[in-house]
Design a protein around this motif. Structure first.
Motif: not given
Length: 81
Positions: A40-46, A49-57, A63-69
């Motif tokens: 499940f955590f791997q799905q959050l990371l995926d 990556a889909e939504e934000y990509g990775f910014d090396r800088n 993570l794209p979810c609400h804090e409470s979730t």
């Protein structure tokens, strides 16, 4: 200048942990690296990556979810649910 063990004024995560940022306010959470094995955590990371990509800088994992979730996810993963 940041103190030893800090990055940009923030403390580093303890050994065996890493930092993620969650929600609109980008709340900082320190989580164990063992969570990386959880599907499940791997799905959050995926999804992140889909939504934000990775910014090396910036070197941030956002993570794209609400804090409470995310807090509920952490309780389940830590066995407190």
């Amino acid at each position: 200048m940041p103190k030893k063990g800090e990055i940009e004024g923030r403390k580093r995560a303890p050994k065996g942990h890493f930092v993620v940022y969650v929600g609109r306010e980008l709340k900082r959470f320190v989580v164990p690296t063992s969570y990386l094995k959880d599907p499940f955590f791997q799905q959050l990371l995926d999804k992140a990556a889909e939504e934000y990509g990775f910014d090396r800088n910036h070197h941030k994992i956002v993570l794209p979810c609400h804090e409470s979730t995310f807090q509920r996810v952490i309780r389940v993963l830590s066995g407190q649910a």
